[in-house]
Design a protein around this motif. Structure first.
Motif, mmCIF file in Angstrom:
data_model
loop_
_atom_site.group_PDB
_atom_site.id
_atom_site.type_symbol
_atom_site.label_atom_id
_atom_site.label_comp_id
_atom_site.label_asym_id
_atom_site.label_seq_id
_atom_site.Cartn_x
_atom_site.Cartn_y
_atom_site.Cartn_z
ATOM 1 N N LEU A 4 62.853 37.259 51.441
ATOM 2 C CA LEU A 4 62.382 38.027 52.585
ATOM 3 C C LEU A 4 60.869 37.861 52.687
ATOM 4 N N THR A 5 60.419 37.326 53.800
ATOM 5 C CA THR A 5 58.986 37.214 54.057
ATOM 6 C C THR A 5 58.594 38.345 54.992
ATOM 7 N N VAL A 6 57.739 39.224 54.501
ATOM 8 C CA VAL A 6 57.326 40.374 55.293
ATOM 9 C C VAL A 6 56.149 39.954 56.164
ATOM 10 N N GLY A 7 56.415 39.805 57.440
ATOM 11 C CA GLY A 7 55.425 39.313 58.374
ATOM 12 C C GLY A 7 55.617 37.819 58.622
ATOM 13 N N ALA A 8 55.299 37.414 59.836
ATOM 14 C CA ALA A 8 55.349 35.995 60.189
ATOM 15 C C ALA A 8 54.015 35.605 60.786
ATOM 16 N N GLY A 9 52.956 36.053 60.121
ATOM 17 C CA GLY A 9 51.612 35.758 60.581
ATOM 18 C C GLY A 9 51.102 34.453 60.021
ATOM 19 N N ALA A 10 49.781 34.328 59.982
ATOM 20 C CA ALA A 10 49.173 33.053 59.618
ATOM 21 C C ALA A 10 49.502 32.629 58.193
ATOM 22 N N ALA A 11 49.470 33.562 57.242
ATOM 23 C CA ALA A 11 49.729 33.209 55.841
ATOM 24 C C ALA A 11 51.207 33.323 55.494
ATOM 25 N N VAL A 126 45.292 29.429 51.682
ATOM 26 C CA VAL A 126 45.749 28.664 52.827
ATOM 27 C C VAL A 126 44.816 28.988 53.991
ATOM 28 N N VAL A 127 44.454 27.976 54.761
ATOM 29 C CA VAL A 127 43.544 28.170 55.896
ATOM 30 C C VAL A 127 44.349 27.985 57.174
ATOM 31 N N THR A 128 44.885 29.079 57.665
ATOM 32 C CA THR A 128 45.716 29.059 58.865
ATOM 33 C C THR A 128 45.301 30.200 59.778
ATOM 34 N N ILE A 136 51.473 29.126 64.374
ATOM 35 C CA ILE A 136 50.656 28.994 63.170
ATOM 36 C C ILE A 136 49.900 27.676 63.233
ATOM 37 N N VAL A 137 48.589 27.756 63.164
ATOM 38 C CA VAL A 137 47.746 26.566 63.213
ATOM 39 C C VAL A 137 47.095 26.373 61.844
ATOM 40 N N ARG A 138 47.361 25.236 61.232
ATOM 41 C CA ARG A 138 46.787 24.923 59.923
ATOM 42 C C ARG A 138 45.457 24.197 60.132
ATOM 43 N N MET A 139 44.370 24.724 59.513
ATOM 44 C CA MET A 139 43.032 24.231 59.805
ATOM 45 C C MET A 139 42.391 23.457 58.661
ATOM 46 N N ALA A 140 42.911 23.606 57.454
ATOM 47 C CA ALA A 140 42.344 22.918 56.294
ATOM 48 C C ALA A 140 43.467 22.702 55.276
ATOM 49 N N PRO A 141 43.280 21.761 54.342
ATOM 50 C CA PRO A 141 44.388 21.311 53.488
ATOM 51 C C PRO A 141 44.992 22.308 52.503
ATOM 52 N N PRO A 142 44.266 23.279 51.924
ATOM 53 C CA PRO A 142 44.899 24.039 50.843
ATOM 54 C C PRO A 142 46.228 24.669 51.249
ATOM 55 N N SER A 143 47.193 24.573 50.375
ATOM 56 C CA SER A 143 48.476 25.261 50.531
ATOM 57 C C SER A 143 48.928 25.648 49.131
ATOM 58 N N THR A 144 48.347 26.730 48.637
ATOM 59 C CA THR A 144 48.537 27.136 47.245
ATOM 60 C C THR A 144 48.955 28.594 47.168
ATOM 61 N N GLY A 250 26.550 23.618 59.834
ATOM 62 C CA GLY A 250 27.468 23.320 60.919
ATOM 63 C C GLY A 250 28.885 23.820 60.734
ATOM 64 N N SER A 251 29.173 24.483 59.624
ATOM 65 C CA SER A 251 30.539 24.941 59.372
ATOM 66 C C SER A 251 30.969 25.985 60.394
ATOM 67 N N PRO A 252 32.151 25.811 61.001
ATOM 68 C CA PRO A 252 32.662 26.813 61.949
ATOM 69 C C PRO A 252 33.461 27.917 61.266
ATOM 70 N N LEU A 253 33.483 27.923 59.946
ATOM 71 C CA LEU A 253 34.376 28.800 59.192
ATOM 72 C C LEU A 253 34.053 30.276 59.403
ATOM 73 N N THR A 254 35.095 31.042 59.693
ATOM 74 C CA THR A 254 35.015 32.505 59.728
ATOM 75 C C THR A 254 36.312 33.046 59.134
ATOM 76 N N PRO A 255 36.256 34.157 58.402
ATOM 77 C CA PRO A 255 37.486 34.763 57.873
ATOM 78 C C PRO A 255 38.124 35.673 58.914
ATOM 79 N N SER A 256 39.365 36.053 58.663
ATOM 80 C CA SER A 256 40.075 36.898 59.623
ATOM 81 C C SER A 256 39.397 38.259 59.782
ATOM 82 N N LEU A 257 38.766 38.775 58.725
ATOM 83 C CA LEU A 257 38.094 40.067 58.835
ATOM 84 C C LEU A 257 36.970 39.992 59.867
ATOM 85 N N TYR A 258 36.214 38.903 59.862
ATOM 86 C CA TYR A 258 35.147 38.730 60.849
ATOM 87 C C TYR A 258 35.732 38.641 62.255
ATOM 88 N N ARG A 259 36.819 37.901 62.401
ATOM 89 C CA ARG A 259 37.427 37.759 63.719
ATOM 90 C C ARG A 259 37.951 39.107 64.226
#
Length: 311
Positions: A4-11, A126-128, A136-144, A250-259
């Motif tokens: 059972l996956t609780v939530g079907a969000g980015a992660a 994971v960066v999604t 779900i949009v995957r933006m960077a390689p990690p999947s750990t 030049g990094s466009p990186l922002t975490p979900s908390l900032y968004r």
């Protein structure tokens, strides 16, 4: 194994999708509006060469009727209380819960609700994100996904979960100290969130202005000092990675908390920042920059709570 996956969000949606794609028995526990959208569009994953759509098995809280073997809990801390109540029918004597939340406070909440037995430690890397369609949009390689017993012992159930993840193409390295791994991720995410929230911009925007390049390392030093005082020093390799992450031009990186902050939504301020600076005070570790970020986020949180409609 019934999952059972609780939530079907980015992660949670990402890890659940990979498990389902690999043929595992996966059900997504979602809210009625998300269920309607997923029934209409399917669970879509895109980015970095990933492009597939699943017809997911869905359930809403009112229809949960039996225990699952594995629960992947991927919700924001602000939804944790409700999620724990919703989960009650899904947690049986042999259920394993792997929480993917950042921070540490959720462990006490889950153990208080379900007892210590079912709860493992968990770290998701994971960066999604979700796009405007809910894909779900995957933006960077990690999947750990790192998991382990909270007391550090080896166990068959941890190895079974790791085997499932590895078989689905998710990196799941073994660890004898998942609590330390959780602390290290906590330092990373609060450093990134503090830099972007204090600067009100992406990493690259903060680095581009005079004095901006020094903000990330200064915040990181505070978080790392708290972790070390708590008995979980961050390894040099992880410190170097975090320092590079928050100083990349030049990094466009922002975490979900900032968004969430910029969008005027509630944030996980107490779970991520309030808990951390509270532990810093108890350990007599000064954290002026983290304190400032916490103050700003608390002001925002109070404003949102007083005017939830944005008025």
């Amino acid at each position: 194994m019934r999952i059972l996956t609780v939530g079907a969000g980015a992660a949670g949606g990402w890890f659940g999708a990979r498990l389902a794609q690999a043929g595992q028995d996966v059900t997504f526990l979602v809210r009625p509006d998300r269920a309607a959208a997923l029934r209409e569009r399917g669970l879509r994953v895109t980015g970095l060469g990933e492009d597939f759509t699943l017809t997911p098995r869905l359930v809403t809280a009112d229809a949960l009727s039996h225990p699952y073997d594995l629960v992947l809990l991927s919700v924001k801390s602000t939804a944790l209380g409700r999620a724990a109540k919703d989960l009650a029918p899904a947690v049986g004597p042999r259920t394993v819960i792997v929480p993917l939340l950042n921070g540490m406070a959720h462990l006490d909440h889950l153990r208080g609700h379900f007892g210590a037995g079912p709860v493992l430690g968990g770290v998701a890397k994971v960066v999604t994100t979700l796009n405007e369609h809910g894909d779900i949009v995957r933006m960077a390689p990690p999947s750990t996904l790192i998991t382990g017993e909270l007391d550090g012992r080896a166990s068959e159930r941890v190895e079974a979960v790791r085997a499932l993840l590895t078989g689905a193409g998710v990196d799941s390295p073994g660890t004898s100290d998942v609590v330390a791994s959780m602390w290290h991720k906590w330092v990373f995410i609060t450093t990134l969130a503090a830099v972007t929230c204090l600067a009100r911009g992406a990493v690259g925007e903060a680095v581009a202005v005079p004095g901006g390049a020094g903000l990330g390392p200064a915040v990181l030093a505070e978080g790392a000092a708290v972790a070390a005082a708590a008995g979980h020093p961050v390894p040099d390799a992880e410190l170097d990675f975090t320092a590079r992450t928050v100083t990349t031009p030049g990094s466009p990186l922002t975490p979900s908390l900032y968004r969430d902050l910029i969008a005027g939504r509630p944030t996980e301020v107490e779970h991520l920042f309030g808990d951390l600076v509270g532990r810093a005070r108890a350990l007599a570790v000064p954290t002026p920059l983290l304190d400032l970020a916490t103050l700003q986020l608390r002001v925002h949180q109070r404003r949102v709570e007083r005017h939830p409609d944005g008025g």
